[in-house]
Write a protein that holds these residues in place. Structure first.
Motif, mmCIF file in Angstrom:
data_model
loop_
_atom_site.group_PDB
_atom_site.id
_atom_site.type_symbol
_atom_site.label_atom_id
_atom_site.label_comp_id
_atom_site.label_asym_id
_atom_site.label_seq_id
_atom_site.Cartn_x
_atom_site.Cartn_y
_atom_site.Cartn_z
ATOM 1 N N CYS A 165 7.224 2.567 -11.733
ATOM 2 C CA CYS A 165 7.098 2.966 -10.338
ATOM 3 C C CYS A 165 7.159 1.702 -9.501
ATOM 4 O O CYS A 165 6.222 0.907 -9.520
ATOM 5 C CB CYS A 165 5.764 3.645 -10.083
ATOM 6 N N ASP A 166 8.253 1.520 -8.799
ATOM 7 C CA ASP A 166 8.458 0.274 -8.075
ATOM 8 C C ASP A 166 8.420 0.475 -6.564
ATOM 9 O O ASP A 166 8.895 1.492 -6.041
ATOM 10 C CB ASP A 166 9.817 -0.323 -8.454
ATOM 11 N N PHE A 167 7.880 -0.524 -5.889
ATOM 12 C CA PHE A 167 7.899 -0.578 -4.428
ATOM 13 C C PHE A 167 8.386 -1.977 -4.062
ATOM 14 O O PHE A 167 7.869 -2.965 -4.587
ATOM 15 C CB PHE A 167 6.481 -0.358 -3.890
ATOM 16 N N ASP A 168 9.369 -2.073 -3.189
ATOM 17 C CA ASP A 168 9.892 -3.383 -2.804
ATOM 18 C C ASP A 168 10.201 -3.439 -1.314
ATOM 19 O O ASP A 168 10.604 -2.427 -0.720
ATOM 20 C CB ASP A 168 11.168 -3.691 -3.592
ATOM 21 N N ILE A 169 10.015 -4.613 -0.757
ATOM 22 C CA ILE A 169 10.367 -4.847 0.642
ATOM 23 C C ILE A 169 11.459 -5.912 0.671
ATOM 24 O O ILE A 169 11.243 -7.044 0.249
ATOM 25 C CB ILE A 169 9.149 -5.327 1.455
ATOM 26 N N ALA A 170 12.647 -5.512 1.140
ATOM 27 C CA ALA A 170 13.755 -6.450 1.232
ATOM 28 C C ALA A 170 13.973 -6.803 2.694
ATOM 29 O O ALA A 170 13.907 -5.925 3.554
ATOM 30 C CB ALA A 170 15.018 -5.813 0.660
ATOM 31 N N GLY A 171 14.215 -8.056 2.976
ATOM 32 C CA GLY A 171 14.525 -8.456 4.346
ATOM 33 C C GLY A 171 13.896 -9.792 4.703
ATOM 34 O O GLY A 171 12.979 -10.261 4.043
ATOM 35 N N GLU A 172 14.411 -10.323 5.790
ATOM 36 C CA GLU A 172 13.989 -11.624 6.297
ATOM 37 C C GLU A 172 12.832 -11.408 7.271
ATOM 38 O O GLU A 172 13.042 -10.854 8.359
ATOM 39 C CB GLU A 172 15.201 -12.240 7.018
ATOM 40 N N PHE A 173 11.620 -11.797 6.898
ATOM 41 C CA PHE A 173 10.456 -11.549 7.746
ATOM 42 C C PHE A 173 9.591 -12.799 7.851
ATOM 43 O O PHE A 173 9.850 -13.796 7.177
ATOM 44 C CB PHE A 173 9.619 -10.402 7.170
ATOM 45 N N ASP A 174 8.554 -12.740 8.692
ATOM 46 C CA ASP A 174 7.638 -13.868 8.731
ATOM 47 C C ASP A 174 6.864 -13.941 7.421
ATOM 48 O O ASP A 174 6.544 -12.910 6.823
ATOM 49 C CB ASP A 174 6.700 -13.740 9.944
ATOM 50 N N PRO A 175 6.573 -15.182 6.978
ATOM 51 C CA PRO A 175 6.087 -15.356 5.614
ATOM 52 C C PRO A 175 4.790 -14.599 5.299
ATOM 53 O O PRO A 175 3.902 -14.491 6.136
ATOM 54 C CB PRO A 175 5.890 -16.871 5.472
ATOM 55 N N MET A 176 4.737 -14.082 4.105
ATOM 56 C CA MET A 176 3.525 -13.560 3.459
ATOM 57 C C MET A 176 3.031 -12.214 3.992
ATOM 58 O O MET A 176 2.110 -11.643 3.416
ATOM 59 C CB MET A 176 2.370 -14.595 3.523
ATOM 60 N N ILE A 177 3.607 -11.677 5.096
ATOM 61 C CA ILE A 177 3.120 -10.376 5.569
ATOM 62 C C ILE A 177 3.536 -9.276 4.590
ATOM 63 O O ILE A 177 2.692 -8.508 4.131
ATOM 64 C CB ILE A 177 3.566 -10.073 7.021
ATOM 65 N N PRO A 178 4.824 -9.187 4.196
ATOM 66 C CA PRO A 178 5.163 -8.169 3.195
ATOM 67 C C PRO A 178 4.491 -8.424 1.841
ATOM 68 O O PRO A 178 4.105 -7.476 1.159
ATOM 69 C CB PRO A 178 6.685 -8.261 3.050
ATOM 70 N N ASP A 179 4.339 -9.694 1.481
ATOM 71 C CA ASP A 179 3.710 -10.034 0.201
ATOM 72 C C ASP A 179 2.286 -9.497 0.159
ATOM 73 O O ASP A 179 1.833 -8.924 -0.848
ATOM 74 C CB ASP A 179 3.704 -11.555 -0.004
ATOM 75 N N ALA A 180 1.565 -9.685 1.296
ATOM 76 C CA ALA A 180 0.187 -9.197 1.352
ATOM 77 C C ALA A 180 0.153 -7.674 1.255
ATOM 78 O O ALA A 180 -0.729 -7.101 0.611
ATOM 79 C CB ALA A 180 -0.480 -9.671 2.645
ATOM 80 N N GLU A 181 1.142 -6.999 1.879
ATOM 81 C CA GLU A 181 1.168 -5.539 1.802
ATOM 82 C C GLU A 181 1.379 -5.071 0.359
ATOM 83 O O GLU A 181 0.786 -4.076 -0.068
ATOM 84 C CB GLU A 181 2.251 -4.945 2.725
ATOM 85 N N CYS A 182 2.206 -5.769 -0.390
ATOM 86 C CA CYS A 182 2.408 -5.400 -1.798
ATOM 87 C C CYS A 182 1.088 -5.456 -2.568
ATOM 88 O O CYS A 182 0.782 -4.555 -3.363
ATOM 89 C CB CYS A 182 3.429 -6.335 -2.456
ATOM 90 N N LEU A 183 0.300 -6.493 -2.326
ATOM 91 C CA LEU A 183 -0.988 -6.601 -3.015
ATOM 92 C C LEU A 183 -1.934 -5.496 -2.552
ATOM 93 O O LEU A 183 -2.687 -4.924 -3.335
ATOM 94 C CB LEU A 183 -1.590 -7.985 -2.785
ATOM 95 N N ARG A 184 -1.872 -5.193 -1.261
ATOM 96 C CA ARG A 184 -2.691 -4.114 -0.722
ATOM 97 C C ARG A 184 -2.326 -2.784 -1.408
ATOM 98 O O ARG A 184 -3.196 -1.990 -1.754
ATOM 99 C CB ARG A 184 -2.464 -4.044 0.795
ATOM 100 N N ILE A 185 -1.039 -2.551 -1.617
ATOM 101 C CA ILE A 185 -0.593 -1.315 -2.272
ATOM 102 C C ILE A 185 -1.117 -1.232 -3.705
ATOM 103 O O ILE A 185 -1.600 -0.190 -4.151
ATOM 104 C CB ILE A 185 0.948 -1.223 -2.239
ATOM 105 N N MET A 186 -1.051 -2.374 -4.411
ATOM 106 C CA MET A 186 -1.577 -2.391 -5.782
ATOM 107 C C MET A 186 -3.056 -2.015 -5.780
ATOM 108 O O MET A 186 -3.512 -1.234 -6.624
ATOM 109 C CB MET A 186 -1.345 -3.755 -6.420
ATOM 110 N N CYS A 187 -3.810 -2.571 -4.838
ATOM 111 C CA CYS A 187 -5.244 -2.260 -4.750
ATOM 112 C C CYS A 187 -5.469 -0.782 -4.438
ATOM 113 O O CYS A 187 -6.305 -0.126 -5.053
ATOM 114 C CB CYS A 187 -5.907 -3.097 -3.657
ATOM 115 N N GLU A 188 -4.710 -0.254 -3.464
ATOM 116 C CA GLU A 188 -4.878 1.158 -3.099
ATOM 117 C C GLU A 188 -4.633 2.072 -4.296
ATOM 118 O O GLU A 188 -5.385 3.014 -4.542
ATOM 119 C CB GLU A 188 -3.917 1.540 -1.965
#
Lengths: 513, 513
Positions: free
Chosen positions: B176-199
């Motif tokens: 079961c994969d979740f990914d965020i692709a795109g050029e964004f400000d650093p670490m905001i999508p990365d933090a959301e991925c960790l948040r999803i794992m916790c949820e």
């Protein structure tokens, strides 16, 4: 900014390349890196081996396809309807591996064995991708010594057919199967299978449909009285199965020239395959001077008579037609067989013709499980398979014609700010929304423009915005904005309200404030 | 009765075999045909070629398994929770083919390339089964020139690993994969991925967990300052990745004896891999005399510092630990990497130890899409994968220990009769229940015994029975019976009530009257 250090030396060649390219392309594609310099870095030629530009054409394998988010939404809705029908009839779920031992699949598919995808022999077992979900189900029953089971299975199967993609035929496709295994009184499970096909096809609103029914014993009996040699039954059967795609003339040619059938025998078959009708045709065939001499055909006709009686009680007799041209190519059928066809293309008014063939099919296979059982013990089965790939295609075409839009996300709330330096607040608010089970998004930007945020909501059809800015922070509120109507309200005690009021609002319906 | 005619001649041999077998077995297995005679027919030796008993052992391919209805129910519940979390974060669905062109998958998996399942060359393209869902996602982005996408994908992947099935590792397994692709400000999508794992891990109530975090640039910087030659970075990285399954001593041996690393270099790595902690460790490492000399490591540490700040705002900082031993073997990671482990086995009180390794993992891969793009254009990505197979295993074990039962069907009403010759009435009633959307079953028997029908309801946990008999028919009612409490009521105007009252009752909850 991460690639700036060690890679800067390589940027000149790339910048040069950029200058030589038409500006539009550069503009369109110049994404994905942390700065203009870094962007150039990644288009240059001197990258590490595993970062080199690919020297192959990027594509999916022949006959396969990706499903985009739009397609996935449509697919999910259709599969949901099909699965809930299976559950309405008391079916249990099952899953089997994508591949089976090759020997499990041999001798089950008659002429079609060459269409199987084999795996490479990398040491160990010889494997093939599953060709359908029926044979794995029979293998599962025998392996677990199950005498009875009503199961459904939804999954991909693979066939190396020449793909005619325009008609919704692929080499990888999804099947939705429902089967009843077990020893029961005749025709009751068979009638339920036809009832399920009707429920699904009506429920999906694909337009009018008809289910052709026949019986393998009637087919074999017909072949026998027409004079087909017994050794040719299966191969002639598989020719006859092509009657929905080919004219009788072409099928006759295949039988006579291709398979060595005597022309007069083919012509006798030709007389029968014209016949179709309801219960009255069954009565008529009972009196057919040739067919009534054949015990096998009489057994089949007897079961068909009973079947039509049950179909009447189920309220679906008008949807079913006995059709002597129906053969079903697969080797494992032994009794009643059926195939559902749409009666007119729903896009008749549009430009494209939607020839999608049959959308569901199945039949009785009473001897397949015994082929897997070490002691030859048997479990009679009857089942059906929904051709969802074709249904997806039809629904997609319908939506294209009616310009229907689908939402590809379910996001309910977007967290926005009109001001700079509100990332921290937005992160805190969105975390609380997620805690409350609200589907929420925000832009991954430190300081996004309000207009960009509004556009995102409009593009993704997000109904509500939670807006936080300096004013709101000072007043201890958040602003709630309806994206569609542009109305705004200020919410104090927003944490309480967000956690307690919003979820119940969204539970009520897909809210557009 | 269908096989009686032409097959009767073959029954004697079979009957003889039956007499020679122990009676219990015969009794147990003698199912599947329309009469005793027919049963015998199917166990005899003279069947047609395609009906012969199999001369192979009936099994599924090594490292794969069927999922029984019980397992499917558990799996469905877990997948539902995971997918709703992905949707809560605004992800769109995607599906890709089970196999890809072999060349699409080469050079993506470092040491693990040999674990790929290849398809046999049957003419045409060379294909391999997908090894994960990440590489197909990157291929999809490049192929469709997408600059941004937040997508989830649930599907099977295949790896020819030596299967340790007892620990929930298979050669075919679901990701079961979740990914965020795109050029964004650093670490905001990365933090959301960790948040999803916790949820997800909190939501599944698997007990306490911890997410180890590191950064590939910190790993590479660490290797550089320890004196690992650049050419050995990836292979030493893949050794270090085994630290969750092997002791440091064994990993050190592999590095030194297996991969020719100098012992003192390995020992320097050994010092670092002991380090784990929160934001304070990041601060400490900034001051590390060796590491702080390395630009790449400093970039990684800078991003990790920002990440921890966002994790605090997301309310999950206490679940995350920087761990310098974390490497993640896959070649494509370029930035932050993470892996979730359960802190104590939920079955500690039971007999079995549940060592299931990591249950979720992921990281940033900023250069994978460029490997597919004909012009080398790039899309940075970050994502995560939930190891559902291991989670299924844990939940199943927990249920075994607590003797929890699951219903494998959702049937609400059973249609029964205490009398003979009521098949027609039952068929009519059940059709009306289905019409009303009620999940209903009946026995496929002309004249079933009432006790058999009651037992079926008890076995399948069906809450309600609709009973029709002579008395009810004369009075124009049906009897409604609660299976659990055995209470009965008579319903007149039952058609009206069944169609209008019952559905609303079942909508309210899973009714047990």
């Amino acid at each position: 900014m991460s690639h700036l250090g060690p890679l800067r030396c390589r940027t000149w060649a790339a910048l040069l390349r950029q200058l030589l390219r038409p500006p539009r392309t550069v503009c369109n594609r110049a994404v994905g890196c942390h700065s203009q310099v870094a962007k150039a870095v990644l288009t240059c030629e001197q990258l590490k081996p595993h970062q080199q530009k690919p020297n192959f054409i990027i594509k999916v394998p022949k006959g396969t396809r990706d499903l985009s988010p739009q397609q996935m939404v449509v697919r999910e809705k259709i599969l949901d309807k099909i699965i809930s029908c299976f559950k309405r009839h008391g079916a249990k779920g099952l899953d089997t591996p994508a591949f089976e031992l090759k020997e499990m699949l041999t001798e089950k598919y008659e002429d079609n064995f060459g269409l199987m995808y084999d795996l490479k022999d990398q040491g160990g077992e010889l494997l093939s991708l599953r060709y359908d979900l029926t044979v794995p189900f029979a293998r599962y029953l025998a392996m677990n010594k199950l005498k009875r089971m009503k199961r459904y299975q939804v999954g991909k199967v693979w066939r190396r057919e020449s793909p005619a993609i325009v008609q919704g035929r692929y080499r990888e496709f999804c099947q939705c199967d429902f089967d009843i295994a077990g020893e029961f009184d005749p025709m009751i499970p068979d009638a339920e299978c036809l009832r399920i096909m009707c429920e699904i096809l009506s429920g999906l609103q694909l337009g009018d449909f008809l289910i052709k029914v026949n019986d393998r014993r009637v087919v074999d009996g017909m072949f026998a009285v027409c004079g087909v040699p017994e050794s040719k039954f299966r191969t002639i059967c598989s020719s006859m199965d092509k009657l929905d795609k080919m004219s009788w003339e072409d099928v006759r040619l295949e039988m006579v020239a291709g398979k060595g059938l005597a022309p007069e025998v083919a012509d006798r078959i030709g007389d029968y395959v014209q016949c179709h009708g309801g219960i009255s045709l069954v009565e008529e065939l009972f009196k057919d001077p040739r067919l009534s001499q054949n015990q096998l055909a009489l057994q089949g006709l007897g079961d068909l008579k009973l079947l039509f009686e049950y179909l009447r009680l189920f309220g679906i007799a008008d949807k079913i037609s006995l059709d002597l041209s129906l053969a079903r190519g697969l080797d494992y059928y032994t009794g009643v067989i059926y195939e559902a066809v749409l009666l007119e293309s729903p896009a008749q008014a549009g430009k494209e013709t939607l020839n999608v063939g049959s959308v569901a099919a199945g039949g009785r296979y009473d001897r397949l499980v015994a082929q897997f059982d070490p002691k030859g013990h048997n479990v009679p089965c009857v089942g059906l398979s929904i051709g969802v790939e074709r249904i997806f295609y039809l629904v997609e075409q319908k939506m294209k014609i009616s310009c229907e839009k689908v939402r590809t996300t379910e996001t309910q709330v977007f967290v926005a700010t009109p001001q700079k330096n509100f990332l921290q607040e937005r992160l805190k608010i969105i975390a609380q929304l997620w805690d409350a089970g609200i589907k929420a998004e925000m832009l991954y930007k430190n300081n996004p423009k309000l207009l960009t945020q509004l556009h995102y909501c409009e593009k993704e059809d997000i109904p509500l915005m939670v807006i936080i800015g300096e004013q709101e922070q000072n007043e201890g509120v958040v602003k709630l904005r309806s994206v569609a109507s542009r109305e705004e309200v200020s919410w104090s005690w927003w944490k309480y309200r967000v956690l307690n009021v919003l979820p119940s609002l969204f539970k009520r319906q897909d809210l557009v404030v």
